[in-house]
Design a protein around this motif. Structure first.
Motif, mmCIF file in Angstrom:
data_model
loop_
_atom_site.group_PDB
_atom_site.id
_atom_site.type_symbol
_atom_site.label_atom_id
_atom_site.label_comp_id
_atom_site.label_asym_id
_atom_site.label_seq_id
_atom_site.Cartn_x
_atom_site.Cartn_y
_atom_site.Cartn_z
ATOM 1 N N ASP A 194 22.667 -8.248 22.749
ATOM 2 C CA ASP A 194 22.191 -8.988 21.577
ATOM 3 C C ASP A 194 20.679 -9.205 21.635
ATOM 4 N N PHE A 195 19.999 -8.390 22.415
ATOM 5 C CA PHE A 195 18.533 -8.426 22.488
ATOM 6 C C PHE A 195 18.020 -7.343 21.552
ATOM 7 N N ARG A 196 17.676 -7.772 20.356
ATOM 8 C CA ARG A 196 17.317 -6.808 19.319
ATOM 9 C C ARG A 196 15.815 -6.577 19.320
ATOM 10 N N VAL A 197 15.449 -5.317 19.366
ATOM 11 C CA VAL A 197 14.030 -4.963 19.416
ATOM 12 C C VAL A 197 13.708 -4.005 18.278
ATOM 13 N N GLY A 198 12.565 -4.236 17.664
ATOM 14 C CA GLY A 198 12.064 -3.320 16.637
ATOM 15 C C GLY A 198 10.685 -2.829 17.037
ATOM 16 N N ALA A 199 10.367 -1.625 16.647
ATOM 17 C CA ALA A 199 9.034 -1.077 16.925
ATOM 18 C C ALA A 199 8.503 -0.434 15.655
ATOM 19 N N ALA A 200 7.194 -0.406 15.529
ATOM 20 C CA ALA A 200 6.568 0.294 14.403
ATOM 21 C C ALA A 200 5.358 1.044 14.947
ATOM 22 N N LEU A 201 5.388 2.354 14.736
ATOM 23 C CA LEU A 201 4.356 3.246 15.276
ATOM 24 C C LEU A 201 3.445 3.696 14.140
ATOM 25 N N LEU A 202 2.165 3.480 14.319
ATOM 26 C CA LEU A 202 1.181 3.876 13.305
ATOM 27 C C LEU A 202 0.558 5.212 13.704
ATOM 28 N N TYR A 246 6.231 4.983 11.539
ATOM 29 C CA TYR A 246 7.612 5.262 11.941
ATOM 30 C C TYR A 246 8.155 4.028 12.651
ATOM 31 N N THR A 247 9.320 3.604 12.241
ATOM 32 C CA THR A 247 9.914 2.460 12.924
ATOM 33 C C THR A 247 10.951 2.960 13.933
ATOM 34 N N GLY A 248 11.320 2.074 14.836
ATOM 35 C CA GLY A 248 12.364 2.383 15.811
ATOM 36 C C GLY A 248 13.083 1.096 16.180
ATOM 37 N N VAL A 249 14.283 1.229 16.677
ATOM 38 C CA VAL A 249 15.034 0.061 17.159
ATOM 39 C C VAL A 249 15.701 0.426 18.474
ATOM 40 N N ASN A 250 16.087 -0.590 19.236
ATOM 41 C CA ASN A 250 16.848 -0.265 20.438
ATOM 42 C C ASN A 250 18.281 0.098 20.040
ATOM 43 N N ILE A 251 18.814 1.077 20.733
ATOM 44 C CA ILE A 251 20.170 1.569 20.460
ATOM 45 C C ILE A 251 20.922 1.552 21.778
ATOM 46 N N GLU A 252 21.777 0.549 21.915
ATOM 47 C CA GLU A 252 22.498 0.403 23.190
ATOM 48 C C GLU A 252 23.716 1.316 23.236
ATOM 49 N N ASN A 253 24.259 1.415 24.440
ATOM 50 C CA ASN A 253 25.410 2.280 24.654
ATOM 51 C C ASN A 253 26.318 1.647 25.698
ATOM 52 N N ALA A 254 27.626 1.878 25.543
ATOM 53 C CA ALA A 254 28.593 1.353 26.505
ATOM 54 C C ALA A 254 28.241 1.798 27.918
ATOM 55 N N SER A 255 27.740 3.004 28.039
ATOM 56 C CA SER A 255 27.199 3.465 29.308
ATOM 57 C C SER A 255 25.731 3.044 29.285
ATOM 58 N N TYR A 256 25.421 1.938 29.925
ATOM 59 C CA TYR A 256 24.114 1.296 29.720
ATOM 60 C C TYR A 256 22.936 2.248 29.851
ATOM 61 N N SER A 257 23.029 3.212 30.777
ATOM 62 C CA SER A 257 21.865 4.066 31.022
ATOM 63 C C SER A 257 21.558 4.983 29.844
ATOM 64 N N ALA A 258 22.491 5.115 28.923
ATOM 65 C CA ALA A 258 22.244 5.971 27.750
ATOM 66 C C ALA A 258 21.510 5.206 26.641
ATOM 67 N N THR A 259 21.199 3.961 26.897
ATOM 68 C CA THR A 259 20.509 3.135 25.898
ATOM 69 C C THR A 259 19.108 3.666 25.605
ATOM 70 N N LEU A 260 18.730 3.596 24.346
ATOM 71 C CA LEU A 260 17.384 3.993 23.942
ATOM 72 C C LEU A 260 16.585 2.753 23.552
ATOM 73 N N CYS A 261 15.303 2.748 23.909
ATOM 74 C CA CYS A 261 14.433 1.645 23.518
ATOM 75 C C CYS A 261 13.799 1.952 22.161
ATOM 76 N N ALA A 262 13.410 0.892 21.479
ATOM 77 C CA ALA A 262 12.829 1.022 20.136
ATOM 78 C C ALA A 262 11.563 1.885 20.129
ATOM 79 N N GLU A 263 10.733 1.740 21.161
ATOM 80 C CA GLU A 263 9.469 2.481 21.196
ATOM 81 C C GLU A 263 9.720 3.979 21.255
ATOM 82 N N ARG A 264 10.664 4.378 22.115
ATOM 83 C CA ARG A 264 10.935 5.813 22.246
ATOM 84 C C ARG A 264 11.601 6.366 20.994
#
Ligand code: ZN
Length: 174
Positions: A35-43, A58-76
């Motif tokens: 429940d740690f929601r992150v948003g990013a905005a790249l100029l 370009y915006t981005g958000v964190n995208i979690e996964n049941a397999s934690y290591s597959a989680t993506l961060c908003a910046e990437r």
């Protein structure tokens, strides 16, 4: 003050707006586990001759996964969107990635180590915009990651690329 080659210095108001775009993007985060929601905005600011419009975001958000290591961060995610959109294929000049804002709501969210390294590949001096104690904070990635890992690129080591052979070449010959 900011990256010299990045063209005009982005003004504070624009960076603040970028932060609010990141904050707005948070609503799209997929974070059912933390429940740690992150948003990013790249100029992205292409050079003036580019076919791309000046100042693309370009915006981005964190995208979690049941397999934690597959989680993506908003910046990437934001960088991946820009790059998959072909941003590196246009004549966009040096250092087109001007700034990235990161928002986790009331808590300040600085990019994690993986994201710092990831971003340094494309924008070692990108401006990182966050907010803490109700104030916009501006840093340079170089401050956050002073000595990033680098590898010489293929064309820099003047090594002839191996000749491409179709995988099924032997079959084709028959
Ligand atoms: Zn990260």
């Amino acid at each position: 003050m900011f990256g010299k080659k990045a063209g005009k210095t982005p003004d504070f108001k624009k960076l603040e707006d970028l932060y609010y775009a990141a904050e707005d993007a948070r609503k799209n985060a997929y974070a059912p586990y933390s429940d740690f929601r992150v948003g990013a905005a790249l100029l992205v600011r292409p050079n003036e001759d580019s076919v791309l419009p000046i100042n693309k975001m370009y915006t981005g958000v964190n995208i979690e996964n049941a397999s934690y290591s597959a989680t993506l961060c908003a910046e990437r995610v934001a960088f991946a969107k820009a790059i998959s959109d072909g941003i590196l294929n246009y004549d966009i000049g040096e250092n087109p990635f001007v700034a990235i804002a990161v928002s986790a709501g009331d808590e300040e969210a600085l990019p994690c180590g993986t994201c710092r390294q990831f971003m340094s590949e494309f924008a070692p001096e990108i401006i990182v915009v966050t907010k803490a104690d109700n104030e916009i904070r501006i840093r340079n990635l170089k401050q956050l990651l002073p000595e990033s890992f680098k590898l010489e690129k293929e064309d820099e080591i003047e090594e002839k690329a191996p000749e491409y052979k179709p995988f099924f070449e032997s079959e084709i010959d028959k």
